[in-house]
Design a protein around this motif. Structure first.
Motif, PDB file in Angstrom:
ATOM      1  N   GLN A 130       0.795  -1.219   0.000  1.00 51.38           N
ATOM      2  CA  GLN A 130       0.000   0.000   0.000  1.00 51.38           C
ATOM      3  C   GLN A 130       0.831   1.273   0.000  1.00 51.38           C
ATOM      4  N   GLY A 131       2.112   1.151   0.244  1.00 55.43           N
ATOM      5  CA  GLY A 131       2.896   2.367   0.292  1.00 55.43           C
ATOM      6  C   GLY A 131       4.377   2.083   0.338  1.00 55.43           C
ATOM      7  N   ALA A 132       5.165   3.109   0.446  1.00 55.59           N
ATOM      8  CA  ALA A 132       6.606   2.985   0.591  1.00 55.59           C
ATOM      9  C   ALA A 132       7.020   3.867   1.753  1.00 55.59           C
ATOM     10  N   HIS A 133       8.227   3.684   2.218  1.00 57.46           N
ATOM     11  CA  HIS A 133       8.634   4.413   3.411  1.00 57.46           C
ATOM     12  C   HIS A 133       9.758   5.383   3.162  1.00 57.46           C
ATOM     13  N   GLY A 134       9.922   6.260   4.136  1.00 57.92           N
ATOM     14  CA  GLY A 134      10.999   7.238   4.150  1.00 57.92           C
ATOM     15  C   GLY A 134      10.657   8.587   3.586  1.00 57.92           C
ATOM     16  N   PRO A 135       9.662   9.328   4.123  1.00 57.54           N
ATOM     17  CA  PRO A 135       8.678   8.867   5.094  1.00 57.54           C
ATOM     18  C   PRO A 135       7.611   7.999   4.452  1.00 57.54           C
ATOM     19  N   GLY A 136       7.090   7.042   5.210  1.00 59.35           N
ATOM     20  CA  GLY A 136       6.123   6.105   4.675  1.00 59.35           C
ATOM     21  C   GLY A 136       4.841   6.089   5.471  1.00 59.35           C
ATOM     22  N   PRO A 137       4.161   4.937   5.536  1.00 56.23           N
ATOM     23  CA  PRO A 137       2.877   4.847   6.209  1.00 56.23           C
ATOM     24  C   PRO A 137       2.922   5.336   7.655  1.00 56.23           C
ATOM     25  N   SER A 138       4.052   5.150   8.311  1.00 54.72           N
ATOM     26  CA  SER A 138       4.169   5.545   9.706  1.00 54.72           C
ATOM     27  C   SER A 138       4.458   7.033   9.867  1.00 54.72           C
ATOM     28  N   GLY A 139       4.820   7.699   8.766  1.00 53.27           N
ATOM     29  CA  GLY A 139       5.167   9.109   8.849  1.00 53.27           C
ATOM     30  C   GLY A 139       6.593   9.360   9.285  1.00 53.27           C
ATOM     31  N   LEU A 140       7.388   8.300   9.447  1.00 53.75           N
ATOM     32  CA  LEU A 140       8.775   8.449   9.866  1.00 53.75           C
ATOM     33  C   LEU A 140       9.662   8.812   8.689  1.00 53.75           C
ATOM     34  N   THR A 169      14.208   5.245  20.438  1.00 59.25           N
ATOM     35  CA  THR A 169      15.129   6.138  19.742  1.00 59.25           C
ATOM     36  C   THR A 169      15.128   7.531  20.353  1.00 59.25           C
ATOM     37  N   ARG A 170      14.131   7.830  21.148  1.00 62.33           N
ATOM     38  CA  ARG A 170      14.025   9.155  21.771  1.00 62.33           C
ATOM     39  C   ARG A 170      14.535   9.148  23.208  1.00 62.33           C
ATOM     40  N   SER A 171      15.219   8.090  23.578  1.00 65.10           N
ATOM     41  CA  SER A 171      15.766   7.982  24.931  1.00 65.10           C
ATOM     42  C   SER A 171      16.943   8.939  25.125  1.00 65.10           C
ATOM     43  N   ASP A 172      17.272   9.203  26.388  1.00 64.85           N
ATOM     44  CA  ASP A 172      18.459  10.000  26.682  1.00 64.85           C
ATOM     45  C   ASP A 172      19.694   9.136  26.409  1.00 64.85           C
ATOM     46  N   PRO A 173      20.872   9.745  26.317  1.00 66.10           N
ATOM     47  CA  PRO A 173      22.086   8.988  25.959  1.00 66.10           C
ATOM     48  C   PRO A 173      22.353   7.789  26.859  1.00 66.10           C
ATOM     49  N   GLU A 174      22.174   7.952  28.165  1.00 61.71           N
ATOM     50  CA  GLU A 174      22.463   6.852  29.091  1.00 61.71           C
ATOM     51  C   GLU A 174      21.537   5.664  28.849  1.00 61.71           C
ATOM     52  N   THR A 175      20.251   5.932  28.673  1.00 63.21           N
ATOM     53  CA  THR A 175      19.286   4.860  28.415  1.00 63.21           C
ATOM     54  C   THR A 175      19.578   4.179  27.091  1.00 63.21           C
ATOM     55  N   GLN A 229      20.843   0.666  14.496  1.00 65.84           N
ATOM     56  CA  GLN A 229      20.111  -0.596  14.550  1.00 65.84           C
ATOM     57  C   GLN A 229      18.627  -0.364  14.804  1.00 65.84           C
ATOM     58  N   LEU A 230      18.316   0.567  15.676  1.00 64.28           N
ATOM     59  CA  LEU A 230      16.912   0.876  15.954  1.00 64.28           C
ATOM     60  C   LEU A 230      16.238   1.480  14.731  1.00 64.28           C
ATOM     61  N   GLN A 231      16.937   2.363  14.033  1.00 67.56           N
ATOM     62  CA  GLN A 231      16.381   2.978  12.830  1.00 67.56           C
ATOM     63  C   GLN A 231      16.177   1.944  11.723  1.00 67.56           C
ATOM     64  N   GLU A 232      17.086   0.987  11.634  1.00 67.90           N
ATOM     65  CA  GLU A 232      16.929  -0.086  10.654  1.00 67.90           C
ATOM     66  C   GLU A 232      15.678  -0.919  10.969  1.00 67.90           C
ATOM     67  N   VAL A 273      28.491   2.861   0.216  1.00 70.99           N
ATOM     68  CA  VAL A 273      27.560   1.773   0.513  1.00 70.99           C
ATOM     69  C   VAL A 273      26.788   2.052   1.802  1.00 70.99           C
ATOM     70  N   TYR A 274      27.435   2.668   2.757  1.00 68.18           N
ATOM     71  CA  TYR A 274      26.872   2.860   4.097  1.00 68.18           C
ATOM     72  C   TYR A 274      25.597   3.708   4.090  1.00 68.18           C
ATOM     73  N   ASP A 275      24.652   3.331   4.920  1.00 67.76           N
ATOM     74  CA  ASP A 275      23.419   4.100   5.115  1.00 67.76           C
ATOM     75  C   ASP A 275      23.059   4.020   6.594  1.00 67.76           C
ATOM     76  N   CYS A 276      22.827   5.152   7.219  1.00 62.76           N
ATOM     77  CA  CYS A 276      22.542   5.161   8.666  1.00 62.76           C
ATOM     78  C   CYS A 276      21.053   5.111   8.979  1.00 62.76           C
ATOM     79  N   PHE A 277      20.187   5.110   7.957  1.00 65.00           N
ATOM     80  CA  PHE A 277      18.729   5.099   8.155  1.00 65.00           C
ATOM     81  C   PHE A 277      18.261   6.315   8.965  1.00 65.00           C
ATOM     82  N   GLY A 278      19.007   7.390   8.904  1.00 60.57           N
ATOM     83  CA  GLY A 278      18.618   8.591   9.632  1.00 60.57           C
ATOM     84  C   GLY A 278      19.129   8.648  11.061  1.00 60.57           C
ATOM     85  N   ALA A 279      19.976   7.682  11.435  1.00 57.34           N
ATOM     86  CA  ALA A 279      20.484   7.649  12.811  1.00 57.34           C
ATOM     87  C   ALA A 279      21.407   8.831  13.101  1.00 57.34           C
ATOM     88  N   GLY A 280      22.182   9.244  12.107  1.00 63.47           N
ATOM     89  CA  GLY A 280      23.157  10.305  12.321  1.00 63.47           C
ATOM     90  C   GLY A 280      22.520  11.598  12.788  1.00 63.47           C
TER      91      GLY A 280
END
Length: 286
Positions: free
Chosen positions: A14-24, A158-164, A123-126, A84-91
Motif C-alpha cells: 500500500q505504500g513505501a517508506h521514508g517517510p512512509g505509512p508511519s510518517g517516519l 530512539t528518543r531515549s536519553d544517551p544513558e538509556t 540498529q533501531l532505525q533499521e 555503501v553505508y546508510d545510517c537510516f537517519g540515525a546520524g
C-alpha cells in the motif's frame, strides 16, 4: 508468469517508506548530522577503504562543516565503503535529538557517548525501516496492530536519553521485532503459488543464478556475494540481511522483494534494466 501476483499491485503493497505509512523519515540527512559516520566508525584497509582509521578518529577528509571533502570522488579514491553505508537517519537523530544539537567539537565531553550511540541508534532505525515496510504490506494486515505497537515502542526507544540508549539491549529488541518480521514474510511470500525456495542463510557465494525463478524465496541472511543474478526474478523474495556485495543484479526484477535496504543495493552491481522497489534509489555507480 501471468498467474503470479504482481508485487507492485496496491493490493499487496500500500505504500513505501521514508517517510512512509508511519510518517517516519528514515533516510540520512547529512546536513543535520555532525559527520558521525566519518568519525565513530572504524575503517580498515580493504577493497572498501584505502586507509586504516580507528573509531573516534575523524576521517582526514571530514571538513569543519562536517561535510565530506571528497564526496563526489569517493569510489575513485577507494572509499567504496562510504558509498555503501546508510545510517537510516540515525546520524541526524543522535546529533539533533539525543544530544540536542551540541556537536562533539564544541562539546568534546559528549564525543565518546555520541560516537557510541550511533551504532545503537542505527540498529533501531533499521528496525523502524523494516516495521514501516511491513505496515505497507497488505497480505500482513492481520499483523498490523502488532507491527504498529512494535514500531511505536522502537520509536520511543530512539528518543531515549544517551544513558538509556547506551544501556539498551539491542539484541533483545531485534529478536522481538524479528518474530513479527518472520510472520510478515510468510504471509507475503504465500502469495506465490507452488513450492518456494528456502535458502535462508545459504552459502551462495558466486552462485550461478542467472535468470533464476526466485519468486517468494526465503533468502534471509543468504551469502550472495558475487552471485550471478542477472535477469533473476526476485519478486516477493525475502532479502533481509542477505549479503549482496558484488552480486550481479543487471536486469534482475526486485520490484516486490521485501526487506531489501539501500545498503544492500549500493553494495551490488546493477544497470538501467534492474527493477527496484519504489522505496529504494538506483545507485549512481550502476
Amino acid at each position: 508468469m501471468s498467474e503470479q501476483p504482481d508485487p507492485s499491485d496496491s493490493s499487496l503493497r500500500q505504500g513505501a517508506h521514508g517517510p512512509g505509512p508511519s510518517g517516519l523519515d528514515l533516510r540520512a540527512d547529512c546536513a543535520n548530522c555532525f559527520g558521525l559516520c566519518c568519525v565513530a566508525l572504524t575503517f580498515s584497509v580493504s577493497a572498501d577503504f584505502p586507509v586504516d582509521k580507528d573509531a573516534g578518529e575523524p576521517c582526514r577528509h571530514l571538513r569543519t562543516d562536517f561535510r565530506c571533502g571528497v564526496h563526489s570522488t569517493l569510489r575513485e579514491r577507494g572509499f567504496q565503503g562510504c558509498t555503501v553505508y546508510d545510517c537510516f537517519g540515525a546520524g541526524q537523530k543522535v546529533s539533533q535529538l539525543t544530544f540536542g544539537g551540541r556537536d562533539w567539537r564544541q562539546a568534546p565531553e559528549t564525543a565518546e557517548r555520541m560516537f557510541a550511540a550511533l551504532p545503537v541508534m542505527r540498529q533501531l532505525q533499521e528496525l523502524l525501516w523494516y516495521l514501516d515496510e511491513a505496515l505497507a504490506l497488505e497480505p500482513a494486515r492481520t499483523l498490523h496492530d502488532a507491527l504498529r505497537r512494535a514500531l511505536d515502542e522502537t520509536e520511543r526507544l530512539t528518543r531515549s536519553d544517551p544513558e538509556t540508549l547506551l544501556a539498551l539491549d539491542v539484541a533483545a529488541r531485534r529478536a522481538a521485532v524479528n518474530t513479527l518480521l518472520l510472520r510478515t514474510s510468510e504471509l507475503v511470500r504465500a502469495q506465490v503459488r507452488g513450492k518456494r525456495k528456502n535458502r535462508r542463510g545459504a552459502d551462495l557465494f558466486g552462485a550461478k543464478l542467472k535468470g533464476a525463478d526466485l519468486r517468494g524465496a526465503d533468502l534471509r541472511g543468504a551469502y550472495l556475494i558475487a552471485a550471478d543474478l542477472r535477469g533473476a526474478d526476485l519478486r516477493l523474495a525475502d532479502l533481509i540481511g542477505a549479503d549482496l556485495r558484488d552480486a550481479d543484479l543487471r536486469g534482475a526484477d526486485l520490484t516486490g522483494s521485501i526487506f531489501l535496504v539501500q545498503t544492500q543495493v549500493n553494495a551490488a552491481k546493477g544497470d538501467a534494466a534492474t527493477r527496484l522497489p519504489p522505496s529504494l534509489t538506483r545507485p549512481a555507480h550502476w
